[in-house]
Design a protein around this motif. Structure first.
Motif, PDB file in Angstrom:
ATOM      1  N   GLN A 101      35.246  30.399  35.147  1.00 28.09           N
ATOM      2  CA  GLN A 101      35.526  31.804  34.855  1.00 28.09           C
ATOM      3  C   GLN A 101      34.584  32.722  35.635  1.00 28.09           C
ATOM      4  O   GLN A 101      35.006  33.767  36.152  1.00 28.09           O
ATOM      5  CB  GLN A 101      35.384  32.066  33.352  1.00 28.09           C
ATOM      6  CG  GLN A 101      35.598  33.504  32.932  1.00 28.09           C
ATOM      7  CD  GLN A 101      37.024  33.988  33.149  1.00 28.09           C
ATOM      8  OE1 GLN A 101      37.930  33.198  33.431  1.00 28.09           O
ATOM      9  NE2 GLN A 101      37.227  35.293  33.040  1.00 28.09           N
ATOM     10  N   ALA A 102      33.318  32.319  35.741  1.00 27.38           N
ATOM     11  CA  ALA A 102      32.339  33.134  36.475  1.00 27.38           C
ATOM     12  C   ALA A 102      32.711  33.236  37.947  1.00 27.38           C
ATOM     13  O   ALA A 102      32.592  34.304  38.557  1.00 27.38           O
ATOM     14  CB  ALA A 102      30.940  32.535  36.326  1.00 27.38           C
ATOM     15  N   VAL A 103      33.164  32.135  38.526  1.00 27.14           N
ATOM     16  CA  VAL A 103      33.570  32.143  39.932  1.00 27.14           C
ATOM     17  C   VAL A 103      34.762  33.078  40.148  1.00 27.14           C
ATOM     18  O   VAL A 103      34.795  33.851  41.111  1.00 27.14           O
ATOM     19  CB  VAL A 103      33.929  30.715  40.414  1.00 27.14           C
ATOM     20  CG1 VAL A 103      34.593  30.763  41.790  1.00 27.14           C
ATOM     21  CG2 VAL A 103      32.680  29.842  40.482  1.00 27.14           C
ATOM     22  N   ALA A 104      35.739  33.030  39.244  1.00 24.97           N
ATOM     23  CA  ALA A 104      36.917  33.896  39.353  1.00 24.97           C
ATOM     24  C   ALA A 104      36.513  35.369  39.276  1.00 24.97           C
ATOM     25  O   ALA A 104      37.007  36.201  40.061  1.00 24.97           O
ATOM     26  CB  ALA A 104      37.916  33.560  38.245  1.00 24.97           C
ATOM     27  N   LEU A 105      35.621  35.691  38.351  1.00 24.01           N
ATOM     28  CA  LEU A 105      35.156  37.068  38.211  1.00 24.01           C
ATOM     29  C   LEU A 105      34.322  37.503  39.422  1.00 24.01           C
ATOM     30  O   LEU A 105      34.399  38.659  39.856  1.00 24.01           O
ATOM     31  CB  LEU A 105      34.331  37.220  36.936  1.00 24.01           C
ATOM     32  CG  LEU A 105      35.089  37.053  35.611  1.00 24.01           C
ATOM     33  CD1 LEU A 105      34.115  37.034  34.439  1.00 24.01           C
ATOM     34  CD2 LEU A 105      36.113  38.175  35.442  1.00 24.01           C
ATOM     35  N   VAL A 173      26.884  31.006  32.134  1.00 23.06           N
ATOM     36  CA  VAL A 173      26.709  30.632  33.536  1.00 23.06           C
ATOM     37  C   VAL A 173      26.801  31.865  34.427  1.00 23.06           C
ATOM     38  O   VAL A 173      27.709  32.688  34.279  1.00 23.06           O
ATOM     39  CB  VAL A 173      27.774  29.604  33.979  1.00 23.06           C
ATOM     40  CG1 VAL A 173      27.596  29.244  35.453  1.00 23.06           C
ATOM     41  CG2 VAL A 173      27.683  28.341  33.126  1.00 23.06           C
ATOM     42  N   SER A 174      25.862  31.987  35.332  1.00 19.80           N
ATOM     43  CA  SER A 174      25.849  33.093  36.292  1.00 19.80           C
ATOM     44  C   SER A 174      26.031  32.533  37.695  1.00 19.80           C
ATOM     45  O   SER A 174      25.329  31.598  38.094  1.00 19.80           O
ATOM     46  CB  SER A 174      24.529  33.865  36.208  1.00 19.80           C
ATOM     47  OG  SER A 174      24.519  34.934  37.147  1.00 19.80           O
ATOM     48  N   ILE A 175      26.982  33.095  38.405  1.00 20.21           N
ATOM     49  CA  ILE A 175      27.302  32.621  39.755  1.00 20.21           C
ATOM     50  C   ILE A 175      27.239  33.790  40.745  1.00 20.21           C
ATOM     51  O   ILE A 175      27.752  34.874  40.479  1.00 20.21           O
ATOM     52  CB  ILE A 175      28.726  32.023  39.814  1.00 20.21           C
ATOM     53  CG1 ILE A 175      28.811  30.758  38.954  1.00 20.21           C
ATOM     54  CG2 ILE A 175      29.125  31.714  41.253  1.00 20.21           C
ATOM     55  CD1 ILE A 175      28.096  29.560  39.508  1.00 20.21           C
TER      56      ILE A 175
END
Length: 213
Positions: A101-105, A173-175
């Motif tokens: 989800q973090a990657v998509a955002l 998670v932070s990406i």
């Protein structure tokens, strides 16, 4: 930073360009030294907030060091960054779900940042009287209205920073992802041309000239 259409935005833009030019003039060694210093300071702050890296990953300061070095690189001819970034944080019941989800955002933010960088190129051309306000407005409308199209055209990205922490029994998670500036310009150009064509904008044939890339 948006399209800089009012006095305060124009002032912010000038300060932004001033800072960017100052960094660009630093030698590679000086840029790396600044990146390392900033990375160590930020890594300590993040660790205090509970952030850590997954087993087998590079330590936070090393990831940040590389990330900052890449962020400090610019194309001297266009002023466009060599890498554009997107960052997002997501919470999930497990690490993989939160990361996905973090990657998509992050890709959504990346697309917006690409549009902003292109808008800055246009603003710079107006400021230097290389482009009149009428043409600039038309192109800027296509830039800011084409964020979704830009996102659809984004290819393989690089994960510059990946970290997580426990939060209420879940994984946060932070990406931070990075995308080649050259590929970003290509994606933006294609999206702008498609938007202009859909609106019947006669400037579509001049898009390359107007954008300068």
């Amino acid at each position: 930073m948006v399209a800089f259409c009012n006095a305060q935005d124009a002032k912010d833009y000038k300060e932004f360009i001033k800072e960017r030019n100052a960094i660009a003039k630093l030698t590679k060694e000086a840029r790396n030294e600044k990146a390392s210093k900033d990375a160590k300071k930020e890594a300590k702050n993040l660790a205090k907030e509970g952030w850590k890296v997954a087993p087998g990953s590079l330590p936070l300061d090393k990831q940040l060091d590389k990330l900052y070095q890449m962020q400090y690189e610019f194309d001297m001819e266009t002023g466009f960054p060599k890498f554009v970034k997107g960052q997002a944080t997501s919470i999930g019941g497990n690490y993989d779900a939160a990361k996905m989800q973090a990657v998509a955002l992050a890709k959504t933010e990346l697309a917006g940042n690409i549009a902003t960088e292109v808008a800055a190129v246009i603003e710079n051309k107006v400021a230097n009287k290389q482009l009149d306000n009428g043409d600039a407005t038309s192109v800027t409308e296509s830039v800011m209205g084409g964020v979704q199209k830009i996102k659809e055209k984004i290819g393989q990205t690089i994960i510059g920073l990946e970290m997580f922490r426990e939060k209420n029994g879940k994984k946060e998670v932070s990406i931070t992802i990075l995308y080649s500036g050259e590929m970003a310009r290509a994606a933006a150009k294609k999206a702008i041309q498609e938007d202009m064509e859909s609106r019947g904008d006669k400037l579509v044939e001049k898009a390359n000239e107007l954008l300068g890339f």
